[in-house]
Design an enzyme around this catalytic site. Structure first.
Site, PDB file in Angstrom:
ATOM      1  N   CYS A 108       0.819  -1.213   0.000  1.00  0.00           N
ATOM      2  CA  CYS A 108       0.000   0.000   0.000  1.00  0.00           C
ATOM      3  C   CYS A 108       0.854   1.265   0.000  1.00  0.00           C
ATOM      4  O   CYS A 108       1.983   1.265   0.486  1.00  0.00           O
ATOM      5  CB  CYS A 108      -0.867   0.023   1.250  1.00  0.00           C
ATOM      6  SG  CYS A 108      -1.816  -1.470   1.483  1.00  0.00           S
ATOM      7  N   ASN A 157      -1.767   1.977   5.968  1.00  0.00           N
ATOM      8  CA  ASN A 157      -0.867   0.902   5.511  1.00  0.00           C
ATOM      9  C   ASN A 157      -0.584   0.002   6.701  1.00  0.00           C
ATOM     10  O   ASN A 157      -0.471   0.494   7.834  1.00  0.00           O
ATOM     11  CB  ASN A 157       0.480   1.465   5.044  1.00  0.00           C
ATOM     12  CG  ASN A 157       0.393   2.162   3.705  1.00  0.00           C
ATOM     13  OD1 ASN A 157      -0.671   2.218   3.102  1.00  0.00           O
ATOM     14  ND2 ASN A 157       1.509   2.679   3.248  1.00  0.00           N
ATOM     15  N   GLU A 186       8.870 -14.507 -11.420  1.00  0.00           N
ATOM     16  CA  GLU A 186       8.113 -13.364 -10.914  1.00  0.00           C
ATOM     17  C   GLU A 186       7.652 -12.424 -12.023  1.00  0.00           C
ATOM     18  O   GLU A 186       6.608 -11.808 -11.906  1.00  0.00           O
ATOM     19  CB  GLU A 186       8.852 -12.598  -9.810  1.00  0.00           C
ATOM     20  CG  GLU A 186       9.976 -11.721 -10.259  1.00  0.00           C
ATOM     21  CD  GLU A 186      10.616 -10.909  -9.132  1.00  0.00           C
ATOM     22  OE1 GLU A 186       9.897 -10.355  -8.308  1.00  0.00           O
ATOM     23  OE2 GLU A 186      11.861 -10.849  -9.089  1.00  0.00           O
ATOM     24  N   LYS A 191       6.688  -4.022  -4.296  1.00  0.00           N
ATOM     25  CA  LYS A 191       8.104  -3.688  -4.219  1.00  0.00           C
ATOM     26  C   LYS A 191       8.619  -3.772  -2.790  1.00  0.00           C
ATOM     27  O   LYS A 191       9.676  -4.298  -2.518  1.00  0.00           O
ATOM     28  CB  LYS A 191       8.330  -2.282  -4.783  1.00  0.00           C
ATOM     29  CG  LYS A 191       9.789  -1.835  -4.796  1.00  0.00           C
ATOM     30  CD  LYS A 191      10.594  -2.705  -5.738  1.00  0.00           C
ATOM     31  CE  LYS A 191      12.075  -2.392  -5.748  1.00  0.00           C
ATOM     32  NZ  LYS A 191      12.833  -3.490  -6.368  1.00  0.00           N
TER      33      LYS A 191
HETATM   34  O1  M6R Z   1      13.499  -4.485  -0.027  1.00  0.00           O
HETATM   35  P1  M6R Z   1      14.058  -5.858   0.233  1.00  0.00           P
HETATM   36  O2  M6R Z   1      15.408  -6.061  -0.386  1.00  0.00           O
HETATM   37  O3  M6R Z   1      14.052  -6.218   1.688  1.00  0.00           O
HETATM   38  O4  M6R Z   1      13.062  -6.843  -0.491  1.00  0.00           O
HETATM   39  C1  M6R Z   1      13.207  -8.223  -0.347  1.00  0.00           C
HETATM   40  C2  M6R Z   1      12.395  -8.980  -1.368  1.00  0.00           C
HETATM   41  O5  M6R Z   1      11.031  -8.673  -1.240  1.00  0.00           O
HETATM   42  C3  M6R Z   1      12.823  -8.643  -2.805  1.00  0.00           C
HETATM   43  O6  M6R Z   1      14.189  -8.870  -2.983  1.00  0.00           O
HETATM   44  C4  M6R Z   1      12.030  -9.496  -3.819  1.00  0.00           C
HETATM   45  O7  M6R Z   1      12.345 -10.829  -3.687  1.00  0.00           O
HETATM   46  C5  M6R Z   1      12.326  -8.984  -5.220  1.00  0.00           C
HETATM   47  N1  M6R Z   1      11.197  -8.274  -5.706  1.00  0.00           N
HETATM   48  C6  M6R Z   1      12.615 -10.042  -6.203  1.00  0.00           C
HETATM   49  O8  M6R Z   1      12.949  -9.494  -7.431  1.00  0.00           O
END
Ligand code: M6R
Length: 608
Positions: free
Chosen positions: A2, A100, A488, A603
């Protein structure tokens, strides 16, 4: 996940809010809405679907007003629908909120409110907050918010407006990120910097348990108990262009191409002319390091995959055992943490809730916490004892690319710094590693110079139903990242298997033309890997190999070979992942997928 935007000032709030919400689209969402104070009434417009649905409605209805709140929702409680979208409001629609996070005790609160006669229209946890605000409101919006949040458990960022307090917005944070943008004769609320970067670079970052009364001409900061606080203004050091596509079709491909620069900017300031390493905000001494009897690296998704390389590098250079764990498992497992433990958390956003809570768990148990993150001022950066920033610049595409390579480069620096401080590495070994590290950026650039082969290979495999990635050692770690990237954004099922494990089960799935991406970059393991390639070839798989330049022999076994420049085995993932990122991108493009915003994903994962 969100997104929140709030505005109070002289501009038309609809414009600022929709513009801000568009900048947050990359976080992932399934519905969007705004509430605008319009001629002493709160007008709420909210719809399931893309932001364009909301924007078209707002254009048709021409809603005016200089105060408002907006939201992009990523469903957790209740399906994506118009009704479950935010903002939510109390029964008289005199108070509206966006939220959120997750209110964990919402069922208990809802029971009480139902008994008091409140009616609920949505399936969300958020709606209880509106009715609680209604219950406590006696003309003082800040007072009502204080009482309300004292009843809430969970993670939340809230932005609240009231018809009867037209000059005020209230923002409050508990775990879920929230910032206040400082303008002239206008102020902003946002869950993430890009939402308001067009209007201001000066922000206050709220900590847990803090709130802000935001007016057109001033901001009052306080704790949720009402104690006034002062805060330093944080000035954002990147600009709007950095968060735009700059001529590329997608953020993902732009970010793939930004990797040489991102790696250079992450490494160069830390590598001194005399070949020593200086890690700005890491204050580990020789004594600190010698006190550690183990290291945990904790992260999620792609950041976890970067952590897998961190293990290899720390164990090789520093000679301390390293356990790499997925943050959501670590939090609820029984990790051995004490004051002899170093925990390195890796997170692009610095806001991933599981990683953040793993950090907090480690801190409570006395561990030293080091963060590798891309976002200055993020929750993880602020709570860690030591921070090493990846200077990758904003990463907008959901699929992480430049964050991954800069995380691995940062972990290489951390490993070498620890090794030097403890005399665990010989001078020639150190010199060799530094020389290799210095060449990484230009070698990545070299791979990106010729995209023809990878585009052709994407045409070969884009209709596949399953794709397998195989590798040994760090090649297997990269295989995992390649597989994640492909599934993904292209929605093709894929799996990564340790090449030696194939014959213990997965080989049964290999048949004629099954695409197998075989990473064969490890000199030490090359012969073994070649045998595994032959195993799948014998089942008539279609094999795309990734190998080091100069290896002509592999062309006899694989159908196609993508070459990467020669590199030290342990640093090869920073190069070998590039063709895999490109392959995923071009496959997803061929399949006409929503590359930057893949379905169901977000994200920044700020809910458990
Ligand atoms: O912001 P972060 O690095 O903590 O995020 C971790 C994962 O959510 C992130 O790396 C996710 O696996 C990616 N979108 C994959 O491409």
């Amino acid at each position: 996940m969100c997104g929140i935007v709030g505005y109070i000032g002289n501009k038309q709030a609809v414009e600022v809010l929709t513009d801000g919400l568009a900048k947050l689209e990359y976080r992932g969402y399934d519905s969007a809405g705004v509430a605008i104070l319009n001629d002493n009434d709160i007008e709420v417009r909210k719809f399931k679907g893309r932001l364009s649905v909301l924007s078209q409605d707002l254009e048709r209805n021409n809603i005016h007003g200089n105060v408002g709140i907006g939201h992009t929702r990523w469903a957790t409680h209740g399906e994506p629908s118009d009704i479950n979208s935010h903002p939510h409001w109390n029964q008289s629609c005199s108070i509206a909120i966006v939220h959120n996070g997750i209110i964990e005790n919402y069922m208990d609160i809802k029971e009480d409110l139902l008994q008091k006669g409140y009616k609920f229209t949505s399936d969300t946890d958020t709606e209880v907050v509106c009715h609680l605000l209604n219950e406590y409101y006696e003309g003082d919006l800040v007072g009502a918010v204080k009482k309300t949040v004292s009843k809430l458990e969970g993670a939340y960022a809230l932005s609240v407006m009231s018809r009867d307090n037209p000059d005020e917005l209230v923002a409050v944070r508990m775990t879920s990120p929230l910032i206040i943008g400082i303008g002239e004769e206008e102020n902003f609320i946002a869950s993430d910097i890009p939402a308001i970067l067009k209007y201001t670079k000066n922000v206050y970052i709220l900590n847990d348990g803090e709130m802000a009364l935001v007016k057109k001409d001033g901001i009052e900061l306080m704790t949720v108990n009402g104690t006034p606080i002062s805060k330093e203004v944080f000035t954002v050091d990147w600009d709007v262009e950095a968060a735009e596509k700059g001529g590329y079709d997608h953020f993902m491909i732009k970010e793939i191409h930004e990797q040489p620069k991102a790696i250079k900017e992450t490494l160069s300031p830390r590598l001194k002319k005399d070949k020593t390493i200086k890690l700005d905000d890491i204050n580990l001494t020789k004594e600190n390091i010698e006190n550690f009897n183990k290291v945990y690296i904790v992260a999620c998704g792609t950041a976890y995959h970067a952590g897998l390389l961190g293990k290899v590098l720390i164990e090789k250079f520093v000679k301390i055992p390293v356990i790499v764990d997925i943050a959501s498992e670590f939090r609820y497992g029984n990790p051995f943490i004490d004051d002899k433990t170093l925990i390195i958390v890796v997170s692009q956003s610095g806001e991933t809730i599981d990683t953040f809570e793993a950090l907090r768990l480690g801190k409570r148990k006395g561990a030293r916490i080091m963060a590798v993150t891309n976002v200055v001022g993020s929750s993880i950066a602020r709570e860690a004892h030591d921070v090493l920033y990846t200077w990758a610049g904003p990463e907008i595409a959901v699929a992480s690319t430049k964050a991954y390579t800069t995380q691995m480069a940062s972990l290489a620096l951390i490993a070498l710094d620890m090794a030097v401080k403890t005399d665990a590495i010989s001078q020639p070994e150190y010199n060799k590693a530094i020389e290799e590290i210095e060449q990484l950026s230009s070698k990545v650039a070299e791979i990106l110079e010729d995209l023809d082969l990878v585009k052709d290979l994407a045409l070969d495999i884009y209709q596949a139903e399953d794709v397998f990635f195989i590798g040994r050692g760090v090649d297997y770690d990269v295989a995992r990242e390649g597989s994640l990237k492909l599934k993904e954004i292209s929605y093709i099922h894929s799996e990564a298997i340790q090449a030696g494990e194939l014959k213990h089960g997965t080989l049964a799935l290999i048949e004629k033309d099954t695409p197998v991406i075989a990473l064969a970059t490890q000199d030490r393991l090359y012969d073994k890997m070649l045998s595994n390639i032959k195993e799948v070839k014998a089942r008539r798989a279609y094999v795309i190999a990734i190998a080091k330049k100069g290896n002509k022999e592999i062309e006899k076994s694989a159908d196609k070979v993508i070459y990467i420049p020669d590199v030290m085995d342990e640093l090869s993932p920073i190069l070998s992942v590039i063709p895999l990122q490109l392959l995923s991108y071009y496959v997803a493009k061929e399949r006409d997928c929503d590359i930057d915003k893949p379905r169901n994903l977000a994200k920044s994962v700020t809910v458990e």
